[in-house]
Every structure is written in C-alpha cells, then in structure tokens.
Design an enzyme around this catalytic site. Structure first.
Site: not given
Ligand code: UFG
Length: 323
Positions: A117, A141, A145
């Site tokens: 990741s 997490y 990894k």
């Molecule tokens: N976000 C919102 N509202 C939501 C969900 C997400 O504003 O309801 C924002 C988050 O704060 C983030 C972006 O949208 O800024 C993307 O969020 P996600 O949860 O879709 O994805 P992440 O970037 O947090 O996570 C992904 C992978 C993880 C990995 C990570 C690396 O799903 O497995 O990238 O940092 F670890």
C-alpha cells in the site's frame, strides 16, 4: 499458471481472479470471508474457506492444487480501524502473513505477489512519490504492510522466495461483475454513490483546509481492473527476481473534484457537509508511476476519473444491495 489467491473473495481479489481466468490462468481462492463475499467468488475458480493462520491447510491446498505462485491480498486494510486496534493489524497482516510464508516454504512454492500500500510512505516529502522515497508509515496499517515487505526481502535473500510487492494507491471503480462492498464503508467514491442512490443524505468532506488547491485531499484513484492487470504482469517479474512497484497513474483528484465528477456522471445532486480532518490522512498521495510502466509495460486503459466513477455507479445500480 496455477495461482493461489488469498483474499480472492474481496473487492480487489475478486477482480484479480476475474482477470487471471480471462488470461487462461487457473485460480484457487483462499479466503476466510471475514471481509470478502462468497458470491464474489467466480464459478470457474476453486474456493477454499480458510484462515491464513491455518498453515497446514495452506500447505495441503498448495500440494493438492499444484500451486505455482501466490497472489496475497488477504488482510486488514483500513487506516482508521488500525489506529484504534493495532493488534489485529499486526496479527492479520504480519503474523498470519508469516504463516502463509511458512506454508509456501514447506510446499516449495517460491513466488509471491504481495498487495502492499501507499500507506508505507506515511506523510510523503515529495510528490509524486517514487518507490525509493522514505518509508515512514503513519499508521499501524502502513506499518504492518511495511513489516511484511521487509520480511519478503530477507526471505528472498535466505530462501530464494521471489516477491513482487505492489504498493496500491486508491483502488476505485468496478468491473462488469465485481465492485466495492465494505461494511462499514469508509471509502470516498462508494460513500458518494450512496448519496446519489438515495441511501444516505450527504457525504462528509473530511477537511477543507489542507494545503491543496481547493483545500481538500488529493488522491491517485486507480481503476480496479487496471490494478488487477498489474498483478498479472507482476507474475512475470518473479521469473527474474524480486521487485517493488507503485500502482497509480501519477495524477490526482481532490475530494471536491471527485464529488463534482460524480454529480455529472450520475446526474444526481450530491449533498456534502464539511467535517473535521480524519486522523492520519496525508494531504496529497500521487504515485510516481514510471517504474511499473517502464519495467512491466503496464498500460492502464481506464484512467479517466469519469469512467472510474461510471463503472462503480453501473455496478451499484445493478447490485443495489451489494453482494
Ligand atoms: N473522504 C471523505 N469522505 C468520506 C470518505 C473519504 O472526505 O466519506 C476523503 C478522505 O479523507 C481522503 C479521501 O477522501 O482524503 C480518500 O479517502 P478513502 O477512504 O477513499 O481512501 P484513503 O486515501 O484514506 O485510503 C486509501 C486506501 C488505504 C490506503 C491509503 C493510503 O483505501 O488502504 O489509501 O494512505 F492505506
């Protein structure tokens, strides 16, 4: 090849299996269904409901099915959950991962593609993030990894177990058959589409004061089919040695841009509400994508954000209750 796919009933795993079968490989899925779905398992694949901790069952499966390589996607994958419950992340992703490696050594299977990741980088110092950037995970997490990647390095050195670690950026979208269905759902695009479908009132925007052009976080969203195809290419690497690649397009979209694009794609009004920053979210994550394109000839075919969202929306409309 005959491939064991751990986590093959999950979101990314089910698409990896779909692509393996389409390219003439044989797939055996090993999944404990803790997060995956039985109905996400392809009919043409053999399915074994089993836990990674059960090393004996893994050895048996590898022998019985004459497995030649493993694609290892089983594991826990939510940053926020890992902050609250680090133990389960180290158990599932490290201890149980070790049990898989033990089984591989016993069965003489010496090839693994590992689902790593972008979380291994933590808060990146430069954008785009290349594979040789500092590894400073900022969550259990990411740490889990990172630990597994390190173990693989030494297993290569000592036991000639060849690996290809793929550091995923943000997997998104759906194939015709398989899409994203998590409970609870924490990811941005599925949460937005819930609002478009009338299942939720509004989507929360976690932070609008980041140092980005519109104040919301920027991510490199990768279509799950392109991501799955990278695993097939990674299998070829194992003939030559071990490698690590980012899987991302090298371009990013902000949360606000994703919401706007989803409005256009679905034709629905999607209400949003400002919410506090989510702990551990880096402002910008964009992959340096040159290495995988150059070395593996990875040639993504679905990189436009509208197509990514469209595919997720189509899958949602066809499967309103998920699996
Ligand atoms: N976000 C919102 N509202 C939501 C969900 C997400 O504003 O309801 C924002 C988050 O704060 C983030 C972006 O949208 O800024 C993307 O969020 P996600 O949860 O879709 O994805 P992440 O970037 O947090 O996570 C992904 C992978 C993880 C990995 C990570 C690396 O799903 O497995 O990238 O940092 F670890």
């Amino acid at each position: 090849m005959r491939i064991l796919v751990t986590g093959g009933a999950g979101y990314i795993g089910s698409v990896v299996v779909e692509r393996l079968l389409a390219k003439g490989h044989e797939a055996v899925i090993y999944d404990n269904l803790s997060r995956g779905h039985r109905s996400a398992v392809a009919a043409e694949a053999r399915f074994i409901e089993g836990d990674l901790a059960d090393s004996e069952a893994l050895v048996r499966t590898m022998h019985e099915d004459s497995i030649e390589a493993v694609i290892h996607l089983a594991g826990s994958s939510m940053v926020g959950e890992s902050m609250r419950d680090p133990r389960s992340y180290f158990v599932n992703n490290v201890v149980n991962g070790l049990s898989l490696l033990d089984a591989m050594l016993k069965a003489g299977v010496l090839k693994i593609v590992f689902s790593s990741s972008a979380a291994v980088y933590g808060l990146p110092e430069t954008i785009p993030i290349n594979e040789d950037a500092a590894l400073k995970p900022s969550s259990p997490y990411g740490e889990s990894k990172f630990a597994f990647e390190r173990m693989l390095r030494w297993y290569d050195e000592a036991y000639k177990l060849r690996h290809c670690s793929l550091r995923y950026f943000n997997a998104a979208g759906a194939s015709e058959l398989h899409g994203e269905h998590h409970t609870p759902e924490t990811h941005l695009i599925p949460n937005i589409l819930k609002v478009a479908a009338g299942e939720a009132e509004k989507v929360l925007i976690y932070g609008e004061d980041y140092p980005t052009p519109d104040g919301t976080c920027v991510r490199d969203y990768v279509h799950v089919v392109d991501l799955a195809d990278a695993h097939l290419l990674a299998l070829n690497v194992l003939e030559r040695g071990s490698e690590t690649y980012n899987v991302g397009y090298g371009s990013g979209y902000s949360v606000a841009e994703v919401v706007e694009m989803a409005r256009q794609v679905t034709g629905k009004w999607i209400s949003t509400e400002s919410a506090p920053r989510r702990p551990g979210d880096p402002p910008v994550l964009i992959a340096g994508a040159d290495k995988i394109m150059r070395d593996l000839g990875w040639n993504p075919r679905h990189s436009e954000l509208d197509r990514i969202i469209e595919s997720a929306w189509r899958w949602k409309l066809a499967n309103p209750n998920g699996y």
